[in-house]
Design a protein around this motif. Structure first.
Motif, PDB file in Angstrom:
ATOM      1  N   ASP A  57      -5.205  -5.104 -11.080  1.00 54.01           N
ATOM      2  CA  ASP A  57      -4.263  -5.570 -10.625  1.00 54.01           C
ATOM      3  C   ASP A  57      -3.018  -5.843 -12.182  1.00 54.01           C
ATOM      4  OD1 ASP A  57      -4.518  -5.263  -8.089  1.00 54.01           O
ATOM      5  OD2 ASP A  57      -4.425  -7.480  -7.821  1.00 54.01           O
TER       6      ASP A  57
ATOM      7  N   GLU B 277      -3.325   1.279  -2.444  1.00 49.68           N
ATOM      8  CA  GLU B 277      -2.280   1.150  -3.453  1.00 49.68           C
ATOM      9  C   GLU B 277      -1.209   2.500  -3.002  1.00 49.68           C
ATOM     10  OE1 GLU B 277      -2.442   0.058  -7.377  1.00 49.68           O
ATOM     11  OE2 GLU B 277      -3.576  -1.906  -6.722  1.00 49.68           O
TER      12      GLU B 277
ATOM     13  N   ASP C  84       2.899  -7.749  -6.083  1.00 49.12           N
ATOM     14  CA  ASP C  84       2.358  -6.569  -5.022  1.00 49.12           C
ATOM     15  C   ASP C  84       3.404  -5.554  -4.637  1.00 49.12           C
ATOM     16  OD1 ASP C  84       0.385  -7.993  -4.729  1.00 49.12           O
ATOM     17  OD2 ASP C  84       0.849  -9.394  -3.052  1.00 49.12           O
TER      18      ASP C  84
ATOM     19  N   LYS D 164       1.655  -2.234  -3.053  1.00 47.37           N
ATOM     20  CA  LYS D 164       0.287  -2.628  -2.480  1.00 47.37           C
ATOM     21  C   LYS D 164       0.480  -2.875  -0.928  1.00 47.37           C
ATOM     22  CE  LYS D 164      -2.822  -5.479  -4.512  1.00 47.37           C
ATOM     23  NZ  LYS D 164      -3.677  -4.450  -5.125  1.00 47.37           N
TER      24      LYS D 164
END
Length: 295
Positions: free
Chosen positions: A90, A165, A241, A246
């Motif tokens: 991440d 993703e 995110d 995401k």
């Protein structure tokens, strides 16, 4: 019950146990031990460990006896965060208000620190025998945690999360990600407390249903906080995110529907533990906390 005070008391017990269980920072080779302690003792709510203790209390087992399991689950959670923050995953710079492990110690040491915490966790679980638990029960707990931390649990959820993703995914795929990446360790925490306390089949089922609902609601509210949270309270920059495209519940359902889904899961949590009466007040408070959490 003041839930936050009760959580704080459990967290204090867990932090003391972790401090004793982790190698000293000065122990050779010191960089790896410094990194392990840096990330593990950097704060955090200790919810997973607290669930082990809380369930033991519900079923009449002294919470201090299950501390090795509580500490082990927090070690695994911290390992997962260290690896999750790496550039290959991440790529986060901050965790719990501090620079992430790889930002302080470098990627190689961060990877090794995560690996070391995972292996130390299983050594720690084996020490439950020293607390008087039968070997068969300890073995079942180790199997429970191993499955939750592996490719059928946390790692499986992380793998699907990475594959998702930038891709449009279904609600079912997103639930799989959250039930495994986040929910698996919550389920293991609750079930370990139950197994160590000799829970019957119906008690174990009820507590497992609670944990499943809690894990999903926790991740939904985490997704929401990434959109609307305060950086100082979160301890990391919100919006990551969205920046990484995401898959999230607000992204798929919209904020209003995501909030409703979290509320529905909390209701399921409360219904699943009704049988335990006031003994389960800590679990009730934890579920209610999800609807008002800021971090």
């Amino acid at each position: 019950m003041n839930w936050e005070q009760a959580l704080g008391s459990k967290a204090e017990l867990i932090n003391t146990a972790l401090d004793l269980l982790l190698p000293r920072a000065s122990a050779y080779p010191s960089p790896i031990h410094e990194a392990m302690r840096y990330s593990t003792l950097a704060g955090g709510k200790r919810l997973r460990g607290a669930f082990v203790i809380a369930v033991a209390d519900i079923l009449g087992t002294d919470g201090e006896r299950v501390l090795p399991a509580a500490a082990a689950l927090e070690m695994i959670h911290t390992y997962s965060l260290i690896h999750d923050d790496l550039p290959a995953m991440d790529d986060d710079d901050y965790r719990r208000g501090k620079p992430t492990c790889h930002k302080v110690y470098g990627e190689a040491v961060a990877i090794l620190a995560g690996d070391a915490l995972l292996t130390l966790a299983f050594c720690t679980l084996s020490r439950l025998q020293e607390k008087g638990f039968e070997p068969g029960v300890v073995l079942r707990v180790i199997q429970e945690v191993g499955k939750a931390a592996g490719s059928q649990g946390l790692i499986g959820g992380q793998a699907v999360d990475l594959d998702s993703e930038g891709v449009k995914v279904s609600k079912e795929t997103l639930e799989y990600i959250h039930n495994h990446k986040t929910g698996a360790l919550f389920s293991a925490s609750v079930r370990c407390g139950a197994l160590l306390s000799g829970a019957g089949d119906e008690e174990l089922q009820a507590l497992s249903e609670y944990a499943k609902g809690f894990g999903l609601a926790f991740q939904i509210t985490d997704d929401l906080l990434d959109l609307t949270g305060d950086q100082e309270l979160l301890g990391k920059k919100p919006g990551s995110d969205l920046a990484k495209n995401k898959a999230t519940f607000p992204g798929i359902l919209g904020i209003g529907e995501a909030i409703k889904l979290a509320e529905d899961q909390v209701k399921k949590c409360q219904l699943s533990i009704a049988r335990f009466g006031p003994r389960a007040d800590f679990l009730r408070g934890a579920a209610n906390y999800l609807l008002t959490r800021k971090r």
